[in-house]
Scaffold this motif. Structure first.
Motif, PDB file in Angstrom:
ATOM      1  N   SER A  98       0.806  -1.221   0.000  1.00 33.98           N
ATOM      2  CA  SER A  98       0.000   0.000   0.000  1.00 33.98           C
ATOM      3  C   SER A  98       0.838   1.270   0.000  1.00 33.98           C
ATOM      4  O   SER A  98       0.593   2.199  -0.778  1.00 33.98           O
ATOM      5  CB  SER A  98      -0.929  -0.010   1.220  1.00 33.98           C
ATOM      6  OG  SER A  98      -1.673   1.177   1.288  1.00 33.98           O
ATOM      7  N   GLU A  99       1.851   1.326   0.870  1.00 38.02           N
ATOM      8  CA  GLU A  99       2.611   2.568   1.022  1.00 38.02           C
ATOM      9  C   GLU A  99       3.352   2.931  -0.255  1.00 38.02           C
ATOM     10  O   GLU A  99       3.408   4.100  -0.659  1.00 38.02           O
ATOM     11  CB  GLU A  99       3.578   2.447   2.196  1.00 38.02           C
ATOM     12  CG  GLU A  99       2.880   2.373   3.548  1.00 38.02           C
ATOM     13  CD  GLU A  99       3.848   2.180   4.690  1.00 38.02           C
ATOM     14  OE1 GLU A  99       5.071   2.187   4.432  1.00 38.02           O
ATOM     15  OE2 GLU A  99       3.392   2.012   5.836  1.00 38.02           O
TER      16      GLU A  99
ATOM     17  N   THR B  68      -5.896  -5.830   5.267  1.00 40.70           N
ATOM     18  CA  THR B  68      -5.874  -6.970   6.198  1.00 40.70           C
ATOM     19  C   THR B  68      -4.448  -7.298   6.608  1.00 40.70           C
ATOM     20  O   THR B  68      -4.158  -7.562   7.779  1.00 40.70           O
ATOM     21  CB  THR B  68      -6.527  -8.200   5.542  1.00 40.70           C
ATOM     22  OG1 THR B  68      -7.856  -7.880   5.133  1.00 40.70           O
ATOM     23  CG2 THR B  68      -6.577  -9.363   6.516  1.00 40.70           C
ATOM     24  N   SER B  69      -3.524  -7.249   5.633  1.00 44.93           N
ATOM     25  CA  SER B  69      -2.112  -7.520   5.934  1.00 44.93           C
ATOM     26  C   SER B  69      -1.552  -6.482   6.887  1.00 44.93           C
ATOM     27  O   SER B  69      -0.824  -6.810   7.829  1.00 44.93           O
ATOM     28  CB  SER B  69      -1.297  -7.525   4.637  1.00 44.93           C
ATOM     29  OG  SER B  69      -1.752  -8.527   3.760  1.00 44.93           O
TER      30      SER B  69
ATOM     31  N   SER C 233      -0.040  -7.049  10.657  1.00 44.81           N
ATOM     32  CA  SER C 233       1.311  -6.593  10.995  1.00 44.81           C
ATOM     33  C   SER C 233       1.296  -5.743  12.244  1.00 44.81           C
ATOM     34  O   SER C 233       2.146  -5.864  13.128  1.00 44.81           O
ATOM     35  CB  SER C 233       1.898  -5.798   9.832  1.00 44.81           C
ATOM     36  OG  SER C 233       2.017  -6.614   8.690  1.00 44.81           O
ATOM     37  N   LYS C 234       0.297  -4.856  12.337  1.00 41.46           N
ATOM     38  CA  LYS C 234       0.202  -3.976  13.508  1.00 41.46           C
ATOM     39  C   LYS C 234      -0.071  -4.785  14.765  1.00 41.46           C
ATOM     40  O   LYS C 234       0.474  -4.522  15.830  1.00 41.46           O
ATOM     41  CB  LYS C 234      -0.903  -2.932  13.296  1.00 41.46           C
ATOM     42  CG  LYS C 234      -0.539  -1.874  12.270  1.00 41.46           C
ATOM     43  CD  LYS C 234      -1.676  -0.885  12.082  1.00 41.46           C
ATOM     44  CE  LYS C 234      -1.319   0.155  11.037  1.00 41.46           C
ATOM     45  NZ  LYS C 234      -2.428   1.118  10.789  1.00 41.46           N
ATOM     46  N   ASN C 235      -0.961  -5.807  14.634  1.00 35.55           N
ATOM     47  CA  ASN C 235      -1.278  -6.629  15.790  1.00 35.55           C
ATOM     48  C   ASN C 235      -0.055  -7.408  16.260  1.00 35.55           C
ATOM     49  O   ASN C 235       0.195  -7.555  17.452  1.00 35.55           O
ATOM     50  CB  ASN C 235      -2.416  -7.601  15.443  1.00 35.55           C
ATOM     51  CG  ASN C 235      -3.741  -6.885  15.257  1.00 35.55           C
ATOM     52  OD1 ASN C 235      -3.941  -5.802  15.790  1.00 35.55           O
ATOM     53  ND2 ASN C 235      -4.658  -7.496  14.496  1.00 35.55           N
ATOM     54  N   VAL C 236       0.729  -7.915  15.295  1.00 31.74           N
ATOM     55  CA  VAL C 236       1.934  -8.668  15.646  1.00 31.74           C
ATOM     56  C   VAL C 236       2.943  -7.761  16.343  1.00 31.74           C
ATOM     57  O   VAL C 236       3.516  -8.115  17.379  1.00 31.74           O
ATOM     58  CB  VAL C 236       2.556  -9.308  14.386  1.00 31.74           C
ATOM     59  CG1 VAL C 236       3.922  -9.871  14.723  1.00 31.74           C
ATOM     60  CG2 VAL C 236       1.648 -10.399  13.839  1.00 31.74           C
ATOM     61  N   SER C 237       3.141  -6.543  15.779  1.00 31.16           N
ATOM     62  CA  SER C 237       4.137  -5.640  16.352  1.00 31.16           C
ATOM     63  C   SER C 237       3.726  -5.125  17.712  1.00 31.16           C
ATOM     64  O   SER C 237       4.554  -4.891  18.574  1.00 31.16           O
ATOM     65  CB  SER C 237       4.369  -4.453  15.403  1.00 31.16           C
ATOM     66  OG  SER C 237       3.177  -3.710  15.241  1.00 31.16           O
TER      67      SER C 237
ATOM     68  N   ILE D 270     -10.145  -5.677  -4.336  1.00 32.67           N
ATOM     69  CA  ILE D 270      -9.495  -6.883  -3.799  1.00 32.67           C
ATOM     70  C   ILE D 270      -8.116  -6.543  -3.237  1.00 32.67           C
ATOM     71  O   ILE D 270      -7.750  -6.961  -2.132  1.00 32.67           O
ATOM     72  CB  ILE D 270      -9.382  -7.964  -4.887  1.00 32.67           C
ATOM     73  CG1 ILE D 270     -10.769  -8.504  -5.229  1.00 32.67           C
ATOM     74  CG2 ILE D 270      -8.468  -9.100  -4.439  1.00 32.67           C
ATOM     75  CD1 ILE D 270     -10.801  -9.380  -6.467  1.00 32.67           C
ATOM     76  N   LEU D 271      -7.353  -5.763  -3.988  1.00 30.80           N
ATOM     77  CA  LEU D 271      -6.022  -5.368  -3.515  1.00 30.80           C
ATOM     78  C   LEU D 271      -6.113  -4.554  -2.228  1.00 30.80           C
ATOM     79  O   LEU D 271      -5.357  -4.774  -1.280  1.00 30.80           O
ATOM     80  CB  LEU D 271      -5.310  -4.561  -4.599  1.00 30.80           C
ATOM     81  CG  LEU D 271      -4.740  -5.352  -5.781  1.00 30.80           C
ATOM     82  CD1 LEU D 271      -4.284  -4.407  -6.881  1.00 30.80           C
ATOM     83  CD2 LEU D 271      -3.572  -6.222  -5.324  1.00 30.80           C
ATOM     84  N   ASN D 272      -7.030  -3.605  -2.198  1.00 26.24           N
ATOM     85  CA  ASN D 272      -7.186  -2.775  -1.002  1.00 26.24           C
ATOM     86  C   ASN D 272      -7.560  -3.623   0.209  1.00 26.24           C
ATOM     87  O   ASN D 272      -7.039  -3.421   1.317  1.00 26.24           O
ATOM     88  CB  ASN D 272      -8.258  -1.705  -1.239  1.00 26.24           C
ATOM     89  CG  ASN D 272      -7.766  -0.572  -2.122  1.00 26.24           C
ATOM     90  OD1 ASN D 272      -6.573  -0.282  -2.165  1.00 26.24           O
ATOM     91  ND2 ASN D 272      -8.681   0.067  -2.834  1.00 26.24           N
ATOM     92  N   GLU D 273      -8.468  -4.579  -0.003  1.00 28.45           N
ATOM     93  CA  GLU D 273      -8.900  -5.430   1.108  1.00 28.45           C
ATOM     94  C   GLU D 273      -7.743  -6.303   1.588  1.00 28.45           C
ATOM     95  O   GLU D 273      -7.510  -6.451   2.796  1.00 28.45           O
ATOM     96  CB  GLU D 273     -10.079  -6.292   0.668  1.00 28.45           C
ATOM     97  CG  GLU D 273     -10.730  -7.046   1.822  1.00 28.45           C
ATOM     98  CD  GLU D 273     -11.966  -7.806   1.379  1.00 28.45           C
ATOM     99  OE1 GLU D 273     -12.898  -7.934   2.185  1.00 28.45           O
ATOM    100  OE2 GLU D 273     -11.978  -8.298   0.234  1.00 28.45           O
TER     101      GLU D 273
END
Length: 622
Positions: free
Chosen positions: A35-36, A612-613, A617-621, A605-608
């Motif tokens: 995304s970024e 989600t990814s 990532s935020k939850n893991v970090s 689809i890409l945005n979703e």
């Protein structure tokens, strides 16, 4: 050549042609970019040269500050406010600040040792939106007092509007005087602040404002307008701004002003000059900027709206530190000097993170993306007349979808408002980018009533009809929604006189098949708890309160999603264009529907997937 193949990642290879494979490869490549990087590609406008897509060519400072925090957005609450906002002080002109240093170097030196960035420049502008008659404490007022007392170079502006007037979008008429016994109104406060600023100076006006707001914030009942004036007179006397024994004269002067109910001119008389701030202009400005009492902005950055003083204080400190760093960086780069620019405020209110007006979407901490109606195809797309044909100038494609509970009157009304926007779109969907938008309407769930079944079938084949005819049918069925069977619904349609006979026959033939079009079928999420909501390339928007949407709402979603949509469209579109495009530079209506459907679903689809990814990532970090 226009493959429907780019409607899902990893589609069956046996159904994919060469063009489809190229498109799928482009989709996979964008997924790997993330995304970024896509946002930066869209911002830089680099789409064709593969080497130019290397990350080393992008400056992360465009989107992040020095500490890695996301750059803060600003609302342009400066332009258009000259005749609406009361600026109570001017660091650069008011004599009270004559002793302040004029050198930015002195300001740097003072700041390095923990002092305030004191300098005779309007480096910071705080706008507070208030309704003094609401008796509500506004914590930003305390912030203003603390900063001013610490010799912080703060220019203070107030937008004084009544809560009801701001929400209603129109000013209340001036009230009868009633011997000064009627409750005071925001209009009275506006006129008093304006009068005191002109006659007794900005510091006197600020002192009165801060003290009176503090003293009235806990009152259960509103003060009478006579007593409200009296509070200001007593404060002016206590500050020795007015001479001893002149209280009655000043009281009468202010009473006469509020009786007239008009702004005072530069000569001390009622003035109709357009240059003069007026209460009516203040209400219109609040409406135009979508702001209301209780909000406040530091150099355009919204301060937190919170009843929790601890979280409010932490949020304000974060913004103050951020903005001081920003101002220092501009000064070190020579953008801000001792004498230039003429308006620091106008210079700061610029850039990609500036929005013309506030919108609830800007407060969202977590973006949500949903793929709706995965089985829907191009036959359900609706176009405005200007978006029916694609051309080579298009920067971004958007598919804007509405999900409505068509079994419910509120859902049908929301669908009608959506159709109104499609029928009468704004001149442009974005200020600087060319956008081609297509629209689609979904039923939230499988229809349970004859009327909702017919409407669902109509929306499923919307591309076959003019949008005005679709609205005419929807409006007619909304008025007579209690039909017991499909035949009764058809009889209502047959009586619509605004439809041409061939169109009427075509619609009746279509809905008479009684087929069931697929509902939205979105995965369960916070948004699907609401049965009426919208998406733009998957970005979800749930209106607060009323489920209807406006062109302003759609423009805001498009604005927020533009960089990524621009990159994705430019990288994917070349693989979907037919051979005829090379010769004519345009895509016919039928091909345009296919392309919008393919691009819209691919981007969704890409945005979703990417959202989600990012969440994982935020939850893991954390």
């Amino acid at each position: 050549m226009l493959a429907k193949t780019v409607t899902a990642l990893g589609q069956n290879a046996g159904e994919v042609g060469d063009a489809g494979w190229a498109a799928l490869q482009a989709v996979r490549k964008m997924k790997d970019m993330g995304s970024e990087k896509l946002i930066l590609i869209g911002k830089k406008g680099i789409f064709e040269d593969e080497a130019s897509l290397d990350e080393s060519n992008f400056d992360p400072d465009d989107e992040y500050d020095d500490d890695g925090n996301s750059a803060k957005y600003r609302i342009d609450v400066g332009r258009g406010g000259k005749n609406a906002i009361l600026y109570l002080n001017d660091i650069e002109k008011d004599p009270e600040y004559r002793s302040w240093p004029t050198s930015m170097q002195q300001m740097f030196y003072s700041s390095q040792f923990g002092g305030a960035p004191t300098v005779r420049r309007n480096l910071f502008t705080l706008l507070i939106v208030i309704d003094p008659a609401s008796n509500t404490h506004h914590p930003a007022v305390d912030v203003a007092a603390q900063l001013l007392n610490s010799q912080f170079p703060l220019r203070l502006g107030v937008l004084i509007v009544d809560n009801y007037d701001a929400s209603n979008g129109a000013p209340s008429a001036p009230f009868m005087w009633n011997k000064g016994e009627r409750p005071f109104h925001a209009r009275d406060s506006f006129l008093l602040m304006q009068h005191i600023t002109k006659k007794y100076g900005g510091m006197a006006a600020i002192s009165c404002l801060l003290r009176v707001l503090n003293d009235t914030s806990d009152l259960e009942d509103k003060l009478s307008v006579g007593n409200y004036i009296g509070m200001h007179v007593a404060l002016l006397a206590a500050m020795n701004v007015i001479g001893s024994g002149r209280e009655d004269l000043v009281q009468k002067e202010m009473e006469d002003l509020l009786k007239a109910g008009e702004s005072e001119g530069l000569g001390g008389k009622a003035n109709d000059s357009k240059k003069e701030p007026k209460y009516e202009n203040a209400v219109q400005f609040a409406l135009d900027k979508m702001i209301h009492p209780g909000m406040s902005f530091l150099n355009g950055i919204p301060l937190p709206e919170s009843n929790d003083m601890r979280s409010f204080g932490m949020g304000v400190n974060d913004i103050l530190q951020y903005e001081q760093r920003h101002i220092m960086e501009l000064a070190m780069k020579g953008v801000i000097t001792d004498t230039a620019p003429r308006s620091v405020y106008a210079t700061i209110l610029s850039g990609d993170h500036l929005f013309k007006q506030f919108h609830p979407l800007l407060r969202e901490s977590n973006k949500e993306y949903l793929l709706l109606g995965s089985k829907s195809d191009e036959s359900s797309l609706i176009f405005t007349s200007s978006d029916a044909v694609l051309n080579c100038d298009i920067d971004a494609i958007f598919v804007v979808e509405g999900v409505f509970d068509l079994d419910n009157a509120d859902g049908v009304e929301a669908a009608l408002s959506f159709l109104d926007v499609i029928i009468s779109p704004p001149e442009t969907w974005h200020d600087s980018k060319a956008v081609s938008a297509a629209f689609r309407i979904h039923h939230f769930a499988t229809p349970s009533k004859p009327t909702s079944l017919v409407l669902s079938n109509l929306f499923c084949h919307a591309s076959s009809f003019d949008v005005a005819d679709i609205k005419a049918v929807t409006a007619a069925l909304h008025k007579q929604a209690d039909n017991e069977d499909v035949q009764g619904v058809i009889e209502v349609i047959e009586k619509i006189t605004t439809l041409k006979k061939d169109v009427n026959d075509q619609i009746v033939q279509l809905v008479g098949k009684r087929e069931k079009c697929p509902p939205a079928n979105a995965r369960k999420s916070p948004s699907t708890e609401h049965k009426n909501f919208y998406t733009a390339n998957g970005r979800v928007y749930v209106p607060y309160g009323n489920p209807s949407i406006s062109a302003v709402d759609i423009k805001m979603i498009i604005n927020l999603e533009m960089h990524r949509a621009n990159a994705m469209t430019k990288l994917l579109l070349p693989h979907l264009l037919p051979p005829s495009f090379v010769a004519t530079g345009e895509v016919a209506h039928f091909d345009s529907r296919l392309i919008h459907n393919a691009v819209g679903k691919s981007l969704t689809i890409l945005n979703e997937i990417m959202s989600t990814s990012n969440s994982k990532s935020k939850n893991v970090s954390s």
